[in-house]
Design a protein around this motif. Structure first.
Motif, PDB file in Angstrom:
ATOM      1  N   PHE A   1       0.840  -1.190   0.000  1.00  0.00           N
ATOM      2  CA  PHE A   1       0.000   0.000   0.000  1.00  0.00           C
ATOM      3  C   PHE A   1       0.881   1.247   0.000  1.00  0.00           C
ATOM      4  O   PHE A   1       1.889   1.293   0.713  1.00  0.00           O
ATOM      5  CB  PHE A   1      -0.892   0.055   1.242  1.00  0.00           C
ATOM      6  N   LEU A   2       0.495   2.239  -0.798  1.00  0.00           N
ATOM      7  CA  LEU A   2       1.081   3.573  -0.680  1.00  0.00           C
ATOM      8  C   LEU A   2       0.113   4.376   0.173  1.00  0.00           C
ATOM      9  O   LEU A   2      -1.018   4.661  -0.243  1.00  0.00           O
ATOM     10  CB  LEU A   2       1.249   4.230  -2.050  1.00  0.00           C
ATOM     11  N   LEU A   3       0.522   4.713   1.393  1.00  0.00           N
ATOM     12  CA  LEU A   3      -0.368   5.364   2.346  1.00  0.00           C
ATOM     13  C   LEU A   3      -0.138   6.871   2.396  1.00  0.00           C
ATOM     14  O   LEU A   3       0.976   7.358   2.146  1.00  0.00           O
ATOM     15  CB  LEU A   3      -0.169   4.781   3.745  1.00  0.00           C
ATOM     16  N   ASN A   4      -1.183   7.572   2.753  1.00  0.00           N
ATOM     17  CA  ASN A   4      -1.090   9.008   2.979  1.00  0.00           C
ATOM     18  C   ASN A   4      -0.103   9.253   4.120  1.00  0.00           C
ATOM     19  O   ASN A   4      -0.158   8.576   5.154  1.00  0.00           O
ATOM     20  CB  ASN A   4      -2.475   9.550   3.348  1.00  0.00           C
ATOM     21  N   PRO A   5       0.830  10.210   3.955  1.00  0.00           N
ATOM     22  CA  PRO A   5       1.838  10.459   5.012  1.00  0.00           C
ATOM     23  C   PRO A   5       1.225  10.766   6.375  1.00  0.00           C
ATOM     24  O   PRO A   5       1.869  10.562   7.405  1.00  0.00           O
ATOM     25  CB  PRO A   5       2.616  11.665   4.472  1.00  0.00           C
ATOM     26  N   LYS A   6      -0.032  11.253   6.390  1.00  0.00           N
ATOM     27  CA  LYS A   6      -0.670  11.609   7.659  1.00  0.00           C
ATOM     28  C   LYS A   6      -1.472  10.452   8.252  1.00  0.00           C
ATOM     29  O   LYS A   6      -2.118  10.605   9.292  1.00  0.00           O
ATOM     30  CB  LYS A   6      -1.588  12.813   7.446  1.00  0.00           C
ATOM     31  N   ALA A   7      -1.418   9.300   7.619  1.00  0.00           N
ATOM     32  CA  ALA A   7      -2.201   8.153   8.094  1.00  0.00           C
ATOM     33  C   ALA A   7      -1.726   7.707   9.476  1.00  0.00           C
ATOM     34  O   ALA A   7      -0.530   7.695   9.765  1.00  0.00           O
ATOM     35  CB  ALA A   7      -2.093   7.005   7.103  1.00  0.00           C
ATOM     36  N   ASP A   8      -2.676   7.340  10.324  1.00  0.00           N
ATOM     37  CA  ASP A   8      -2.381   6.794  11.644  1.00  0.00           C
ATOM     38  C   ASP A   8      -2.158   5.287  11.462  1.00  0.00           C
ATOM     39  O   ASP A   8      -3.113   4.505  11.379  1.00  0.00           O
ATOM     40  CB  ASP A   8      -3.550   7.059  12.589  1.00  0.00           C
ATOM     41  N   ILE A   9      -0.896   4.869  11.398  1.00  0.00           N
ATOM     42  CA  ILE A   9      -0.555   3.491  11.053  1.00  0.00           C
ATOM     43  C   ILE A   9      -1.091   2.504  12.093  1.00  0.00           C
ATOM     44  O   ILE A   9      -1.628   1.450  11.750  1.00  0.00           O
ATOM     45  CB  ILE A   9       0.972   3.324  10.900  1.00  0.00           C
ATOM     46  N   GLU A  10      -0.954   2.847  13.358  1.00  0.00           N
ATOM     47  CA  GLU A  10      -1.409   1.946  14.413  1.00  0.00           C
ATOM     48  C   GLU A  10      -2.916   1.725  14.341  1.00  0.00           C
ATOM     49  O   GLU A  10      -3.404   0.586  14.420  1.00  0.00           O
ATOM     50  CB  GLU A  10      -1.014   2.527  15.775  1.00  0.00           C
ATOM     51  N   LYS A  11      -3.667   2.810  14.158  1.00  0.00           N
ATOM     52  CA  LYS A  11      -5.129   2.714  14.065  1.00  0.00           C
ATOM     53  C   LYS A  11      -5.545   1.958  12.811  1.00  0.00           C
ATOM     54  O   LYS A  11      -6.435   1.094  12.854  1.00  0.00           O
ATOM     55  CB  LYS A  11      -5.722   4.124  14.062  1.00  0.00           C
ATOM     56  N   LEU A  12      -4.882   2.259  11.709  1.00  0.00           N
ATOM     57  CA  LEU A  12      -5.206   1.611  10.437  1.00  0.00           C
ATOM     58  C   LEU A  12      -4.922   0.107  10.502  1.00  0.00           C
ATOM     59  O   LEU A  12      -5.697  -0.706   9.978  1.00  0.00           O
ATOM     60  CB  LEU A  12      -4.392   2.254   9.312  1.00  0.00           C
ATOM     61  N   THR A  13      -3.834  -0.266  11.155  1.00  0.00           N
ATOM     62  CA  THR A  13      -3.487  -1.688  11.289  1.00  0.00           C
ATOM     63  C   THR A  13      -4.578  -2.448  12.029  1.00  0.00           C
ATOM     64  O   THR A  13      -4.994  -3.535  11.618  1.00  0.00           O
ATOM     65  CB  THR A  13      -2.148  -1.843  12.030  1.00  0.00           C
ATOM     66  N   LEU A  14      -5.073  -1.877  13.139  1.00  0.00           N
ATOM     67  CA  LEU A  14      -6.121  -2.530  13.923  1.00  0.00           C
ATOM     68  C   LEU A  14      -7.408  -2.673  13.125  1.00  0.00           C
ATOM     69  O   LEU A  14      -8.096  -3.707  13.197  1.00  0.00           O
ATOM     70  CB  LEU A  14      -6.381  -1.732  15.206  1.00  0.00           C
ATOM     71  N   GLN A  15      -7.733  -1.634  12.353  1.00  0.00           N
ATOM     72  CA  GLN A  15      -8.955  -1.694  11.539  1.00  0.00           C
ATOM     73  C   GLN A  15      -8.846  -2.777  10.475  1.00  0.00           C
ATOM     74  O   GLN A  15      -9.781  -3.571  10.272  1.00  0.00           O
ATOM     75  CB  GLN A  15      -9.202  -0.327  10.884  1.00  0.00           C
ATOM     76  N   MET A  16      -7.703  -2.830   9.793  1.00  0.00           N
ATOM     77  CA  MET A  16      -7.514  -3.841   8.745  1.00  0.00           C
ATOM     78  C   MET A  16      -7.524  -5.251   9.328  1.00  0.00           C
ATOM     79  O   MET A  16      -8.043  -6.186   8.733  1.00  0.00           O
ATOM     80  CB  MET A  16      -6.199  -3.577   8.000  1.00  0.00           C
ATOM     81  N   GLU A  17      -6.932  -5.394  10.504  1.00  0.00           N
ATOM     82  CA  GLU A  17      -6.896  -6.700  11.161  1.00  0.00           C
ATOM     83  C   GLU A  17      -8.320  -7.201  11.438  1.00  0.00           C
ATOM     84  O   GLU A  17      -8.636  -8.376  11.184  1.00  0.00           O
ATOM     85  CB  GLU A  17      -6.105  -6.581  12.463  1.00  0.00           C
ATOM     86  N   LYS A  18      -9.173  -6.311  11.947  1.00  0.00           N
ATOM     87  CA  LYS A  18     -10.563  -6.687  12.222  1.00  0.00           C
ATOM     88  C   LYS A  18     -11.291  -7.075  10.939  1.00  0.00           C
ATOM     89  O   LYS A  18     -12.057  -8.058  10.921  1.00  0.00           O
ATOM     90  CB  LYS A  18     -11.289  -5.531  12.906  1.00  0.00           C
TER      91      LYS A  18
ATOM     92  N   ASN B   1      -8.094 -17.940  17.634  1.00  0.00           N
ATOM     93  CA  ASN B   1      -7.664 -18.171  16.254  1.00  0.00           C
ATOM     94  C   ASN B   1      -7.440 -16.871  15.484  1.00  0.00           C
ATOM     95  O   ASN B   1      -7.261 -16.885  14.270  1.00  0.00           O
ATOM     96  CB  ASN B   1      -8.726 -19.002  15.525  1.00  0.00           C
ATOM     97  N   TRP B   2      -7.481 -15.780  16.178  1.00  0.00           N
ATOM     98  CA  TRP B   2      -7.417 -14.454  15.566  1.00  0.00           C
ATOM     99  C   TRP B   2      -6.134 -14.279  14.737  1.00  0.00           C
ATOM    100  O   TRP B   2      -5.046 -14.620  15.173  1.00  0.00           O
ATOM    101  CB  TRP B   2      -7.470 -13.405  16.672  1.00  0.00           C
ATOM    102  N   PHE B   3      -6.305 -13.758  13.507  1.00  0.00           N
ATOM    103  CA  PHE B   3      -5.146 -13.430  12.662  1.00  0.00           C
ATOM    104  C   PHE B   3      -4.556 -12.099  13.115  1.00  0.00           C
ATOM    105  O   PHE B   3      -5.217 -11.059  13.029  1.00  0.00           O
ATOM    106  CB  PHE B   3      -5.565 -13.278  11.189  1.00  0.00           C
ATOM    107  N   THR B   4      -3.332 -12.097  13.568  1.00  0.00           N
ATOM    108  CA  THR B   4      -2.650 -10.847  13.917  1.00  0.00           C
ATOM    109  C   THR B   4      -2.060 -10.253  12.648  1.00  0.00           C
ATOM    110  O   THR B   4      -1.361 -10.930  11.903  1.00  0.00           O
ATOM    111  CB  THR B   4      -1.528 -11.088  14.938  1.00  0.00           C
ATOM    112  N   SER B   5      -2.356  -8.964  12.407  1.00  0.00           N
ATOM    113  CA  SER B   5      -1.908  -8.306  11.173  1.00  0.00           C
ATOM    114  C   SER B   5      -0.895  -7.220  11.474  1.00  0.00           C
ATOM    115  O   SER B   5      -0.723  -6.799  12.627  1.00  0.00           O
ATOM    116  CB  SER B   5      -3.103  -7.713  10.427  1.00  0.00           C
ATOM    117  N   LYS B   6      -0.252  -6.764  10.425  1.00  0.00           N
ATOM    118  CA  LYS B   6       0.809  -5.768  10.586  1.00  0.00           C
ATOM    119  C   LYS B   6       0.993  -4.987   9.292  1.00  0.00           C
ATOM    120  O   LYS B   6       0.881  -5.549   8.198  1.00  0.00           O
ATOM    121  CB  LYS B   6       2.111  -6.483  10.943  1.00  0.00           C
ATOM    122  N   LEU B   7       1.233  -3.698   9.414  1.00  0.00           N
ATOM    123  CA  LEU B   7       1.657  -2.878   8.281  1.00  0.00           C
ATOM    124  C   LEU B   7       3.144  -2.617   8.452  1.00  0.00           C
ATOM    125  O   LEU B   7       3.558  -1.860   9.336  1.00  0.00           O
ATOM    126  CB  LEU B   7       0.873  -1.565   8.228  1.00  0.00           C
TER     127      LEU B   7
END
Length: 780
Positions: free
Chosen positions: A219-236, A250-256
């Motif tokens: 992903f090319l992310l916006n420089p102002k993106a909140d990476i920690e918040k975005l990671t949690l949202q994508m993981e869900k 069994n939860w998949f742990t995700s990471k950016l």
């Protein structure tokens, strides 16, 4: 004053030729190695620095799957999050490419081709020489190629609009040509084609499936993106897509993962990776070598300070201050350092082609303003300060009255410091010997270790659609040869399997596990030389095909601890057997869960088991049959043993460089010890003469002179042994299968140091001890 001191400096360096040459040799070699290692370190630490948007590029990873994702995830997540400016999926392929220009056929057998989304050129930095980067792979029948590949395929002809045949089967039109990426790029890119072509290669829907985890998602992310918040949202969202409850174990742990961080991450993906541990080791070696060169200089300069005592005494007698003496010596040291750096640069340029070939990376010494400043001003100045400061203090501290009386020694202080430096040299030498023995033994252990399958006399051939249609006929013709035991096909070689499959098991049906999977023909187990512990093998025909699987011990123990795996269903497959664990990845890793599916879908590799007799003739026989049945496809083959050795290429390269640099460091240490032995023998000349007059035999004199060096070796061992043990233990922890650190490593290191000490002292003392006592008593 300055002019006079410069003239004196030149005269002193020329007058003391032997000492000057020893110092110059040590400093030149030390600087050359330091520059070579620094070039490699700079190349590695600055990997992918040409990627202009690298600090905004992230790879989406499911932690348990080493960066691999399914083709469906990229678009699914990008659509939900405006922070994602662009995305691309990337899958690497290794096809043969062919073209025809003016009746001449040109074919390149192995290329690193990226299947990617069209936005890849807007995320990663591609410098296009021809064509429009934003439209380069907009169509599924277009291909963009690197400058070097364009030259190989088309020579001086214009590539645009030309046709390239992918595996002699698919046609692509060249839409653009871009400059080659530097050799320190993590991702290779000989060519780009549209990711949607995967639907043609693997079947409809392959590019958008949720089940096949085969690609990377960037992903090319916006420089102002909140990476920690975005990671949690994508993981869900990903877990919801797989219908996994939030509180489930069994939860998949995700990471950016930020793109620059991937290179040094411990990932088992298909990209090139560096090792921070190895780079730190080489950094330490380069500093050791520079320090050894400086220590040699200090030892030699202070040891032979007496030869300049009268000069310094006379200067002080006529009014020279300490600062003048110090400045005089520092000027001499700077001249020597500057001359050494010029020699080192020359040697570096001469050695760079061989060095680049050795490490497999294209390195060059670029003369930018920054580099010239470091090489010609900072480095020689630093070297002159390190090597010349202490000797300048010693020389300037001589008492003028004592010097003129012939008493110029400084008592115990000077000798103690010089001994400490010599012990330091011995310690480094012993440490490097022990470390080298440990590294070599570990790599030999890996190469000789049984991976759990028979890698000998196994040949891999790349499959293709034409051969797939005629595989049974091809197999029958090959097995008619008595030198061929059997043939099968699979989705990967037995070495470094990368394919994964999403699976659910009865012990926890809500969790999806991403496990390694072989897709193979019915006689896979026999050809690989595996052992079935429980159940049965596949039966040829439709009864088991696409309906049955084998699992390995690790998977059975994890999900069927009661031993009830046989007969259980996994997805639409029935477990019919358990195979003994074998290493299908690097021995850096433990054995992971594995399934083996009996299917003809997505097989890409043909494996032929030879008897080992008449190998050359058997390969020619296979070639003839191949060319009869698939003449449009090049005959390529590779032995399993070769692939196995290549899997540990980076480890071997590290060992090779370690051996070379360690050997040179030990040589420099020996050079300093040689000079010290010469000094000790010279200092004891009159004492040796007196002892000989009193009847002492030569062996007693040698023993007497050797005691001092032997004491130094003993102290050096006490320093080097703990350091070497700690280093080896930390390095061996990178391997799942490792040797135990052996006591004889330390014994050999100690004996080596003692041998070097005795050899250096012996080479000088024999000459002195054999002199006529009259000559020795006349000395001084």
């Amino acid at each position: 004053m300055w002019k006079h001191q410069i003239q004196i400096a030149f005269r002193n360096l020329i007058k003391r030729k032997q000492i000057t040459l020893i110092n110059l040799l040590g400093l030149s070699i030390g600087l050359t190695i330091f520059i070579l290692i620094s070039l490699y370190l700079d190349h590695q630490w600055n990997h992918d620095s040409f990627q202009e948007k690298r600090n905004n590029i992230y790879r989406y990873e499911v932690v348990a799957n080493s960066g691999y994702t399914s083709g469906a995830m990229a678009g699914f997540l990008a659509e939900k999050h405006p922070e994602v400016e662009k995305y691309t999926r990337i899958l690497e392929q290794y096809p043969s490419l062919k073209t025809e220009i003016d009746g001449e056929v040109r074919e390149i057998l192995t290329n690193e081709i990226l299947l990617a989304d069209p936005m890849v050129t807007e995320i990663f930095t591609f410098d296009f020489l021809l064509g429009n980067p934003s439209e380069a792979i907009a169509s599924k029948n277009e291909i963009a190629i690197s400058e070097s590949l364009a030259h190989k395929l088309f020579g001086d002809n214009s590539p645009l609009g030309q046709t390239i045949y992918y595996e002699s089967e698919h046609e692509f039109i060249v839409s653009g040509v871009y400059k080659d990426w530097p050799s320190n790029s993590m991702i290779p890119a000989d060519a780009l084609i549209n990711f949607e072509v995967l639907n043609t290669f693997w079947g409809k829907g392959a590019a958008e499936t949720w089940e096949q985890w085969c690609c990377d998602t960037f992903f090319l992310l916006n420089p102002k993106a909140d990476i920690e918040k975005l990671t949690l949202q994508m993981e869900k969202e990903i877990n919801a897509a797989y219908e996994i409850e939030p509180d489930s174990p069994n939860w998949f742990t995700s990471k950016l993962e930020l793109f620059p961080n991937i290179y040094f991450a411990d990932k088992q993906d298909k990209w090139y990776h560096g090792s921070k541990t190895n780079l730190r080791i080489f950094s330490a070696i380069s500093l050791f070598i520079l320090l050894i060169a400086c220590v040699n200089f200090i030892n030699i300069s202070t040891a032979y300070a007496g030869q300049r005592a009268k000069e310094i005494g006379l200067k002080k007698a006529v009014g020279a201050a300490k600062r003048h003496i110090r400045r005089q010596f520092l000027i001499e040291t700077y001249f020597l350092s500057y001359l050494a750096i010029i020699i080192a640069i020359t040697l570096t340029e001469l050695l760079l082609p061989f060095y680049s070939q050795l490490i497999g990376r294209e390195l060059s010494l670029i003369y930018t303003t920054r580099n010239l400043l470091i090489l010609l001003i900072i480095l020689p100045s630093l070297l002159a300060l390190l090597a010349g400061f202490y000797p300048s203090i010693i020389l300037s501290s001589f008492n003028v009255i004592n010097v003129l009386k012939g008493q110029y020694t400084k008592g115990k202080t000077n000798g103690t410091f010089r001994k400490a430096l010599t012990v330091f040299q011995f310690s480094i030498g012993i440490f490097l010997v022990i470390a080298t023995l440990g590294l070599y033994t570990q790599l030999q252990f890996i190469q000789k270790m049984n991976p759990g399958y028979q890698k000998e006399h196994l040949v891999y051939l790349p499959s293709n659609k034409k051969m797939d249609k005629q595989f049974e006929t091809f197999a029958d013709q090959l097995t008619s040869n008595p030198n061929i035991k059997g043939i099968t096909r699979m989705n990967s070689s037995l070495i470094n399997l990368q394919d994964g499959q999403g699976l659910q098991f009865k012990d926890n049906p809500e969790k999806t596990h991403i496990y390694n999977n072989f897709i193979a023909d019915f006689n896979f187990v026999e050809i690989a030389g595996l052992e079935i512990l429980e159940g049965r093998d596949f039966i040829k025909g439709d009864a088991d095909r696409d309906k049955c699987i084998l699992i390995n011990e690790t998977l059975a123990k994890k999900h069927f601890p009661q031993g009830d795996a046989i007969g259980e269903m996994v997805r639409n497959w029935k477990i019919i057997g358990i195979v003994k664990d074998f290493n299908f990845k690097s021995l850096h890793n433990t054995i992971e869960p594995l399934i083996i599916v009996y299917s003809h879908n997505k097989v890409s590799t043909i494996a032929v088991r030879l008897t080992g007799s008449q190998i050359k003739g058997t390969l020619n026989f296979i070639r003839q049959k191949w060319e009869q049945m698939a003449p449009d496809y090049p005959f390529e083959y590779e032995f399993s043993e070769e692939k196995f050795e290549r899997l540990y290429h980076d480890d071997k390269q590290f060992l090779k460089l370690f051996l070379i640099f360690s050997g040179l460091a030990i040589f420099l240490a020996c050079l300093g010890l040689f000079a010290m032995a010469s000094f000790i023998a010279e200092r004891k000349t009159k004492e040796i003469g007196v002892r000989k007059v009193l009847g002492a035999p030569i062996e007693n004199i040698i023993l007497m002179l050797s005691k001092e060096f032997t004491q130094w070796v003993m102290i050096a061992n006490l320093i080097a042994w703990p350091a070497a043990w700690y280093f080896l233990n930390e390095w061996l922890n990178n391997f799942a299968y490792r040797i135990e650190i052996q006591w004889n490593f330390f014994l050999i290191g100690a004996m080596f140091a003692l041998f070097i000490a005795l050899l250096t002292i012996l080479s000088h003392t024999l000459k002195t001890a054999r002199k006529n006592p009259v000559e020795s008593l006349k000395y001084e």
